[in-house]
Design a protein around this motif. Structure first.
Motif, mmCIF file in Angstrom:
data_model
loop_
_atom_site.group_PDB
_atom_site.id
_atom_site.type_symbol
_atom_site.label_atom_id
_atom_site.label_comp_id
_atom_site.label_asym_id
_atom_site.label_seq_id
_atom_site.Cartn_x
_atom_site.Cartn_y
_atom_site.Cartn_z
ATOM 1 N N PHE A 158 44.589 -70.949 90.600
ATOM 2 C CA PHE A 158 44.838 -69.708 90.291
ATOM 3 C C PHE A 158 46.372 -69.313 90.076
ATOM 4 N N THR A 159 47.224 -70.051 91.420
ATOM 5 C CA THR A 159 49.086 -70.186 90.668
ATOM 6 C C THR A 159 49.677 -71.135 89.600
ATOM 7 N N ASP B 12 46.477 -59.067 80.305
ATOM 8 C CA ASP B 12 46.183 -60.412 80.447
ATOM 9 C C ASP B 12 45.942 -60.521 81.992
ATOM 10 N N LYS B 13 45.571 -58.923 82.083
ATOM 11 C CA LYS B 13 45.281 -58.652 83.770
ATOM 12 C C LYS B 13 45.531 -59.987 84.719
ATOM 13 N N ILE B 14 47.028 -59.208 84.599
ATOM 14 C CA ILE B 14 47.606 -60.327 85.429
ATOM 15 C C ILE B 14 47.968 -59.667 86.541
ATOM 16 N N ILE B 15 47.801 -59.658 88.242
ATOM 17 C CA ILE B 15 48.307 -59.006 89.013
ATOM 18 C C ILE B 15 50.184 -58.752 89.099
ATOM 19 N N THR C 272 48.186 -65.833 89.544
ATOM 20 C CA THR C 272 47.454 -65.081 88.884
ATOM 21 C C THR C 272 46.318 -66.561 88.184
ATOM 22 N N ALA C 273 45.255 -66.290 88.021
ATOM 23 C CA ALA C 273 44.411 -67.605 86.700
ATOM 24 C C ALA C 273 44.403 -66.703 85.730
ATOM 25 N N GLU C 274 44.650 -66.200 85.826
ATOM 26 C CA GLU C 274 44.492 -65.500 84.216
ATOM 27 C C GLU C 274 45.417 -65.157 83.012
ATOM 28 N N GLY C 275 46.935 -66.027 83.790
ATOM 29 C CA GLY C 275 47.836 -65.837 83.767
ATOM 30 C C GLY C 275 49.267 -66.647 82.821
#
Length: 592
Positions: free
Chosen positions: A336-337, A58-61, A357-360
């Motif tokens: 985003f968070t 998910d490309k989570i930072i 991360t927005a995608e998280g």
């Protein structure tokens, strides 16, 4: 969530003490506050594996999570980075904005004041905020808007006001004045309409009743009581705040004005203290936050009587509830968070996730929901039992005269489309764009939808379409098994000639949203082929088609029930040079 939390804003920054990480460049160190038995070893292993995989897929930072069992933290861990550029790890000490989970703190504050005899949530809001004076609308009475209706998002107050929505240009107490310039959307108690504005008004009420600023009240009566020393608001300049990310890039910090609906920052250590404090209050193990009876009231079903709802709710919480048990839940998004908090009071358990991360957000929510079966619950337990119509068990079609069928003809607006109901060969037809469905009656208000196939029609036997008369209007809903979906309400026909001169593209001017894709670019007003006044709202990253419910020549409401951009005021005015359109406090204009 507009399902559970709609969110329109973002935040963050940081400063972080360096902590050792494991040999993995992705996983942060495991933090366990209590010795572990084999009981939870499998759960912990699966949780660690789940998040390690989600960071990649998910490309989570960065992300942190915790699990509480039997009233104790059995696992908490950080994954990834709070600052990718400098390789600072995300740990349980990393501070994240929890967005709308803040609303649970606001509801808790209100109930503390109830215990002290300073508030009665059954009384009209004007009892405590006499300056609450939104614009009058026929059939809506201010005295019906109680404190409780704000807590349960059933007050009819508009969802958001975006004018001066950053902390640099606005304060949470400004929202009351902005709402006073709007019309209420629904009568109180009719529909669930998630309202950030409503919770900021609750924060304003807390300030007026206690003579203490909302943030100071929360610091003293919640953070201080629970020892949450690393929690606060943007104004507190907390250390160890995470950077924020979207689409693989670091995002710009954005501090939200609406601190009573989405302004709290915390780390996982403090977040678990909050969860345990609530669990202890519910179980009568501590009265530091609330008496047991008050906590049980907050965690009991409060909106079972609301005709148009999408989620079961307590006071400040969404609820999963069946005949055996329940859980309370709130999600938060600061653009985003993301933060997710699931409490299972009878099991003395909780699940918490935060990500930068927005995608998280989806991975965080799925983690919580995947654990529901462990406690005897499932996702459908979130949805309310329809209370406005008993579905007929009859499967035999009935014959109705044209005069009865014609009562339902009209245009029924959803938040981003509309359905045309019309007579066709002595039967009702539903048309949405190019799709056509025949409606065949099993009673005077209940119909089975039939899909049209070349030479035949095929019934959707597990579905019913239902027309319901509520508050002098007709609402259309779809019943699928035990769940009901609101398909909107019937619009009053308009005179296209009045609106033709106002149609066109209105360019944004004045105050601008500061957050990436949510910056508004233009608002196009046009008439559809069915003479519905439509608003095409464009941001820097999306375009939304919104039917308008025209009230008069000066204002309209965005249509739809419970979802999308449904439930906003749209105002129209003119000056010497421009036609002017206002939406949610933002301004757009078109040259004459």
């Amino acid at each position: 969530m507009k399902g559970i939390e709609p969110a329109q804003t973002i935040f963050s920054l940081w400063l972080l003490n360096l902590i050792l990480i494991t040999t993995s460049p992705v996983l942060g160190q495991i933090r366990r506050a209590h010795p572990q038995s084999d009981t939870y070893a499998g759960l912990i292993t699966e949780s660690e594996k789940y998040f390690a995989e989600k960071l990649k897929t998910d490309k989570i930072i960065g992300l942190s999570a915790a699990i509480i069992m039997d009233g104790k933290v059995v696992w908490k861990e950080g994954f990834g980075y709070s600052d990718r550029q400098t390789k600072v790890p995300m740990t349980v000490n990393t501070v994240v904005n929890i967005g709308s989970v803040t609303k649970t703190f606001t509801a808790l504050s209100v109930m503390q004041l109830v215990e002290r005899g300073l508030l009665d949530i059954q009384k009209p809001l004007t009892t405590y905020l006499p300056n609450f004076r939104p614009l009058a609308r026929p059939g809506i009475h201010l005295d019906s808007i109680t404190v409780k209706t704000l807590i349960t998002h059933t007050s009819g107050i508009q969802s958001d006001i975006w004018k001066n929505s950053d902390l640099g240009s606005g304060k949470y107490t400004d929202v009351l004045g902005f709402i006073n310039q709007t019309h209420l959307i629904y009568p109180a108690g009719l529909a669930g309409l998630y309202s950030n504005a409503g919770y900021n008004i609750l924060g304003h009420m807390i300030k007026d009743v206690t003579k203490t600023d909302y943030a100071d009240y929360v610091h003293k009566n919640i953070f201080g009581v629970l020892g949450m020393k690393h929690s606060g608001f943007a104004m507190d300049r907390l250390k160890n705040r995470t950077k924020i990310y979207a689409y693989g890039q670091q995002a710009q910090e954005y501090e939200l004005r609406d601190i009573a609906s989405g302004g709290i920052y915390t780390d996982m250590n403090d977040f678990t203290r909050y969860a345990i404090g609530l669990l202890q209050a519910y179980r009568g193990e501590s009265t530091r936050l609330l008496r047991q009876a008050t906590a049980k009231e907050m965690f009991s079903l409060q909106n079972g009587h609301v005709p148009l709802e999408t989620n079961k709710k307590g006071l400040g919480w969404f609820m999963f509830r069946n005949d055996s048990t329940f859980a309370v839940y709130h999600a938060g998004s600061a653009g985003f968070t993301h933060a997710k908090l699931l409490l299972i009071p009878k099991s003395n358990a909780a699940v918490i996730v935060m990500t930068n991360t927005a995608e998280g957000g989806q991975a965080a929510e799925n983690f919580c929901f995947n654990l529901l079966p462990r406690f005897g619950l499932s996702i459908p337990d979130l949805f309310p039992i329809p209370n406005t119509h008993s579905v007929s068990t009859e499967k035999d079609l009935v014959a109705l005269p044209d005069s009865v069928l014609a009562r339902f003809s009209g245009i029924y607006a959803e938040s981003s489309s509309y359905n045309v109901i019309k007579m066709d060969s002595h039967q009702l037809m539903l048309v949405n764009g190019g799709a056509k469905i025949v409606l065949k009656p099993v009673s005077e208000t209940e119909f089975i939808p039939y899909d049209i196939k070349t030479t035949d029609t095929i019934p959707r036997s597990n579905q019913r379409l239902i027309f319901k008369g509520i508050n002098d209007n007709i609402f259309l809903s779809r019943r699928v098994k035990g769940r009901e979906y609101n398909l909107g309400y019937r619009l009053t026909p308009i005179d296209p000639a009045i609106w033709t001169k106002k149609t066109g593209i209105y360019e944004h001017y004045g105050y601008q949203m500061l957050i990436g894709d949510s910056k508004f670019k233009s608002a196009e007003l046009y008439l559809s082929t069915d003479s519905v006044l439509m608003l095409r709202l464009k941001t820097m990253g999306s375009s939304n088609e919104i039917p308008l419910d025209v009230i008069d020549s000066g204002y309209a409401l965005t249509s739809g029930v419970n979802s999308g951009f449904g439930g906003f005021n749209v105002k129209f005015r003119e000056d010497d040079s421009y036609h002017i359109l206002e939406f949610a406090g933002l301004s757009f204009r078109m040259s004459k």
